[in-house]
Design a protein around this motif. Structure first.
Motif, mmCIF file in Angstrom:
data_model
loop_
_atom_site.group_PDB
_atom_site.id
_atom_site.type_symbol
_atom_site.label_atom_id
_atom_site.label_comp_id
_atom_site.label_asym_id
_atom_site.label_seq_id
_atom_site.Cartn_x
_atom_site.Cartn_y
_atom_site.Cartn_z
ATOM 1 N N PHE A 173 11.699 2.397 -4.797
ATOM 2 C CA PHE A 173 10.978 3.072 -5.880
ATOM 3 C C PHE A 173 10.483 2.014 -6.859
ATOM 4 N N LEU A 174 9.199 1.932 -7.008
ATOM 5 C CA LEU A 174 8.599 0.890 -7.833
ATOM 6 C C LEU A 174 7.613 1.522 -8.801
ATOM 7 N N VAL A 175 7.781 1.199 -10.069
ATOM 8 C CA VAL A 175 6.874 1.752 -11.083
ATOM 9 C C VAL A 175 6.280 0.601 -11.874
ATOM 10 N N THR A 176 4.994 0.595 -12.049
ATOM 11 C CA THR A 176 4.358 -0.475 -12.814
ATOM 12 C C THR A 176 4.018 0.033 -14.214
ATOM 13 N N GLU A 177 3.669 -0.911 -15.059
ATOM 14 C CA GLU A 177 3.246 -0.531 -16.405
ATOM 15 C C GLU A 177 2.060 0.414 -16.354
ATOM 16 N N GLY A 178 1.159 0.118 -15.442
ATOM 17 C CA GLY A 178 -0.040 0.945 -15.304
ATOM 18 C C GLY A 178 0.329 2.383 -14.977
ATOM 19 N N ASP A 179 1.326 2.549 -14.096
ATOM 20 C CA ASP A 179 1.755 3.904 -13.731
ATOM 21 C C ASP A 179 2.250 4.645 -14.970
ATOM 22 N N LEU A 180 3.045 3.930 -15.773
ATOM 23 C CA LEU A 180 3.615 4.570 -16.963
ATOM 24 C C LEU A 180 2.536 4.917 -17.974
ATOM 25 N N GLU A 181 1.630 3.966 -18.173
ATOM 26 C CA GLU A 181 0.525 4.215 -19.106
ATOM 27 C C GLU A 181 -0.186 5.508 -18.747
ATOM 28 N N ARG A 182 -0.398 5.646 -17.454
ATOM 29 C CA ARG A 182 -1.146 6.797 -16.966
ATOM 30 C C ARG A 182 -0.434 8.115 -17.269
ATOM 31 N N GLU A 183 0.880 8.038 -17.294
ATOM 32 C CA GLU A 183 1.653 9.264 -17.464
ATOM 33 C C GLU A 183 2.283 9.397 -18.839
ATOM 34 N N VAL A 184 1.814 8.547 -19.749
ATOM 35 C CA VAL A 184 2.386 8.518 -21.081
ATOM 36 C C VAL A 184 2.467 9.916 -21.689
ATOM 37 N N GLU A 185 1.436 10.681 -21.481
ATOM 38 C CA GLU A 185 1.350 12.009 -22.063
ATOM 39 C C GLU A 185 2.452 12.946 -21.540
ATOM 40 N N HIS A 186 2.808 12.755 -20.259
ATOM 41 C CA HIS A 186 3.789 13.653 -19.646
ATOM 42 C C HIS A 186 5.231 13.189 -19.834
ATOM 43 N N GLY A 187 5.420 11.876 -20.044
ATOM 44 C CA GLY A 187 6.776 11.371 -20.229
ATOM 45 C C GLY A 187 7.595 11.398 -18.956
ATOM 46 N N GLU A 188 6.946 11.561 -17.840
ATOM 47 C CA GLU A 188 7.671 11.523 -16.570
ATOM 48 C C GLU A 188 6.687 11.163 -15.458
ATOM 49 N N THR A 248 4.970 -5.945 -16.148
ATOM 50 C CA THR A 248 6.352 -5.519 -15.923
ATOM 51 C C THR A 248 6.419 -4.498 -14.794
ATOM 52 N N VAL A 249 7.437 -4.617 -13.956
ATOM 53 C CA VAL A 249 7.672 -3.557 -12.970
ATOM 54 C C VAL A 249 9.124 -3.099 -13.074
ATOM 55 N N TRP A 250 9.332 -1.826 -12.824
ATOM 56 C CA TRP A 250 10.676 -1.253 -12.786
ATOM 57 C C TRP A 250 10.935 -0.851 -11.341
ATOM 58 N N TYR A 251 12.141 -1.070 -10.843
ATOM 59 C CA TYR A 251 12.397 -0.675 -9.464
ATOM 60 C C TYR A 251 13.838 -0.212 -9.278
ATOM 61 N N ARG A 252 14.040 0.492 -8.170
ATOM 62 C CA ARG A 252 15.370 1.011 -7.851
ATOM 63 C C ARG A 252 15.466 1.159 -6.335
ATOM 64 N N ARG A 285 0.801 -1.214 0.000
ATOM 65 C CA ARG A 285 0.000 0.000 0.000
ATOM 66 C C ARG A 285 0.844 1.279 0.000
ATOM 67 N N LYS A 286 2.127 1.120 0.399
ATOM 68 C CA LYS A 286 2.914 2.343 0.514
ATOM 69 C C LYS A 286 3.558 2.779 -0.801
ATOM 70 N N THR A 287 3.249 2.087 -1.879
ATOM 71 C CA THR A 287 3.744 2.565 -3.168
ATOM 72 C C THR A 287 2.947 3.803 -3.534
ATOM 73 N N ARG A 288 3.643 4.917 -3.622
ATOM 74 C CA ARG A 288 2.927 6.162 -3.911
ATOM 75 C C ARG A 288 3.414 6.708 -5.231
ATOM 76 N N THR A 289 2.528 7.094 -6.070
ATOM 77 C CA THR A 289 2.968 7.807 -7.258
ATOM 78 C C THR A 289 2.162 9.083 -7.374
ATOM 79 N N MET A 290 2.875 10.167 -7.425
ATOM 80 C CA MET A 290 2.197 11.434 -7.678
ATOM 81 C C MET A 290 2.325 11.632 -9.176
#
Ligand code: HEM
Length: 553
Positions: free
Chosen positions: A513-528, A499-503, A365-370
């Motif tokens: 720091f964990l990023v999922t495909e879903g997170d990226l999809e959501r931010e595709v427009e911003h590229g960050e 797929t997940v990316w982490y660091r 639950r503590k994975t946060r993405t702004m």
């Protein structure tokens, strides 16, 4: 963007064409941290059940003696079949952690929705009886199980925490109460969004004869010299005392326990440095009421400070640390982690080394993405026409609902009056007349209504504003606490759920720091995407790009 890199082909292949990601779907998914949080709570429900439990193992032998020593169990309940020594390891304690986190996530019908704060108070009161001169007291013993210690005035209300942990003790009978209570304190800090709290086992339960005398814990109505007497007796210095009391960013006082009343800040179930910021920035006036002397914030009249809390601002040596922690959340998190570990270990005769401490993996639950880096494009407060000030104000459920309904009415295509409904999309900078979609309004409402999400959101908004202010002032970009990396700098892993990316993070969490495909999809427009560490308060900005039209068939 020069620094941007191409997202891996796996991401491209498994992601629908960019154009097919509808904006509505994206903004609705911004609320995911909360939904994901709840979903992963459910995930835990099934996992917890698989912990080696007393259903299959019959515990015997040394269990009652406690400590981190050897235990014996009899397989299948038949002593003649086999018996072997059981020495719990990190994964066994992680299971205990998971069981506590699971209960925390599910038992929400209590106070502000979490037993976390009262677990932290239990761990602190069990440890804070330590006397360095005599070597008595401390977490080693868990003597608060017995009267008279359980009846000491300072311990009023801690039965809630002890009872909360009983099912966990029943599930893992080999753990001592002393280890369980301290582990629960560490778990609660992490699960409420605080720093990683490294922890090690080795405490032994003692009997009633080891109960400590009354009066070893601080009296909230007293001043700085009393605070020093109490904490110096345990072996802490001024900086450590201030950092420790920062735990008052979570929880509340109860009239039927201490006599005091109310929470210290607006998000009592999220660990932050807000306690210090409010101490410094708010005006505190004595509450007029028929109760013990305490203080109320002038802005909203809904928060409280104890006389002992305010004493930290009156004493010069204490105040300099209060001021530092008020403006530097990372410094506070780091110092709190160190001193809380010290508190939980006072007087414990460990046979293990400090470097052998375990850092438990927090629940998902503590994975946060702004998901935005520029709040002026979509400020939730502006969407709902609510004020956002540097000091958060209380927003009642009713206020939020009214603001939500008004915003829906104002921006609804059928209901908007000609002067509120734009015929063509307006530039995003024209905030007074800008129109918002229902999804944007709902996301704003959901985020500001959830204390956890709101605290996270406010934090990112402040960070953004500081960054903008800094840029305007100096022409440079403000990156404090925000590392910027490319997606390819992260490790990649293919799992059942994509797929997940982490660091790793500086706090020690290897997958902080964990990023999922879903997170990226959501931010595709911003590229960050800006991601919060799961184990501490640090943030990281990940740059990425998607190559359009590269989808394989
Ligand atoms: C000057 C030292 C301190 C004083 C005078 C003090 C006093 C108090 C009082 C009066 C309460 C309200 C209890 C109630 O009515 O339920 C409280 C709650 C709490 N204290 Fe402290 N405290 C001190 C230090 C600490 C430290 C060192 C920690 C942890 C590291 C801590 C953690 C907490 C927490 C988490 C709560 C909220 C409990 C809940 O929500 O049930 N306190 N404290």
């Amino acid at each position: 963007m020069a620094a941007a890199r191409t997202v891996s082909r796996a991401f491209l292949r498994s992601t629908p064409a960019t154009s097919s990601i509808r904006p509505a779907a994206r903004s609705a998914r911004f609320a995911l941290p909360s939904q994901g949080f709840r979903a992963s709570r459910r995930g835990y429900a099934s996992e917890a059940g698989e912990a080696k439990s007393s259903n299959t193992l019959l515990w015997a032998g040394l269990a009652a003696a406690g400590g981190a020593g050897a235990y014996f169990y009899l397989k299948g309940g038949d002593a003649s079949v086999s018996s072997k020594e059981f020495v719990p390891g990190k994964e066994d304690y992680q299971k205990v952690y998971d069981a506590i986190a699971h209960r925390l996530a599910n038992e929400t019908d209590y106070d502000d929705g979490s037993y976390g704060p009262v677990l932290v108070r239990l761990a602190w009161h069990a440890s804070g009886t330590y006397d360095k001169e005599t070597g008595t007291g401390g977490s080693n013993g868990a003597t608060m199980r017995f009267a008279p210690e359980s009846d000491h005035g300072a311990n009023a209300g801690l039965k809630h925490a002890r009872d909360f942990l009983e099912p966990v003790k029943a599930q893992f009978p080999w753990i001592t109460y002393s280890d369980l209570w301290t582990l629960a304190g560490a778990c609660a800090i992490q699960e409420l969004g605080g720093p990683a709290i490294p922890w090690r086992p080795g405490r032994q339960d003692k009997d009633v004869a080891a109960c400590t005398p009354d009066g070893r814990l601080p009296d909230a109505s007293k001043d700085h010299s009393h605070i020093r007497d109490i904490f110096y007796r345990m072996g802490f210095n001024d900086q450590e005392i201030v950092a420790l009391v920062g735990a008052h960013s979570i929880g509340r006082a109860h009239t039927d326990r201490s006599g005091f009343d109310g929470p210290w800040d607006f998000s009592p179930t999220v660990f932050t440095n807000e306690f210090f910021r409010l101490l410094v920035e708010e005006k505190w006036q004595q509450r007029k009421w028929n109760g013990p002397k305490q203080f109320t914030d002038k802005s909203t009249g809904t928060l409280m400070m104890l006389p002992a809390d305010l004493a930290l601002t009156k004493d010069k040596a204490f105040r300099k640390h209060v001021e530092l922690y008020a403006k530097d959340s990372d410094a506070f998190f780091k110092d709190f982690s160190e001193v809380f570990v010290k508190l939980l270990e006072l007087g414990v005769p460990f046979t293990t080394k400090a470097e052998d401490r375990y850092v438990f993996k927090p629940s998902e639950r503590k994975t946060r993405t702004m998901t935005r880096s520029n709040p002026t494009t979509n400020d939730y407060y502006e969407i709902l026409s609510l004020p956002f000030t540097e000091t958060s104000t209380t927003l009642s459920k009713q206020q939020l609902k009214t603001a939500y309904h008004k915003a829906l009415l104002k921006h609804h295509p059928d209901k908007a009056t000609p002067d509120t409904q734009p015929t063509t999309p307006l530039p995003t900078t024209d905030l007074n007349t800008r129109s918002y979609t229902i999804d944007e309004i709902t996301t704003a409402y959901k985020t500001l209504s959830d204390p956890y999400l709101r605290a996270e959101y406010d934090r990112s908004l402040r960070l953004d504003r500081a960054r903008v202010a800094e840029r305007e002032k100096t022409g440079t970009v403000f990156h404090t606490g925000l590392e910027v990396v490319d997606l390819e700098d992260l490790a990649i892993e293919e799992g059942d759920e994509g797929t997940v990316w982490y660091r790793g993070c500086r706090c020690g969490d290897e997958r902080g720091f964990l990023v999922t495909e879903g997170d990226l999809e959501r931010e595709v427009e911003h590229g960050e995407i800006v991601v919060g560490c799961r184990g501490c308060s640090l943030w990281m900005k990940v740059l990425f790009a998607v190559e359009d039209g590269e989808e394989d068939t």
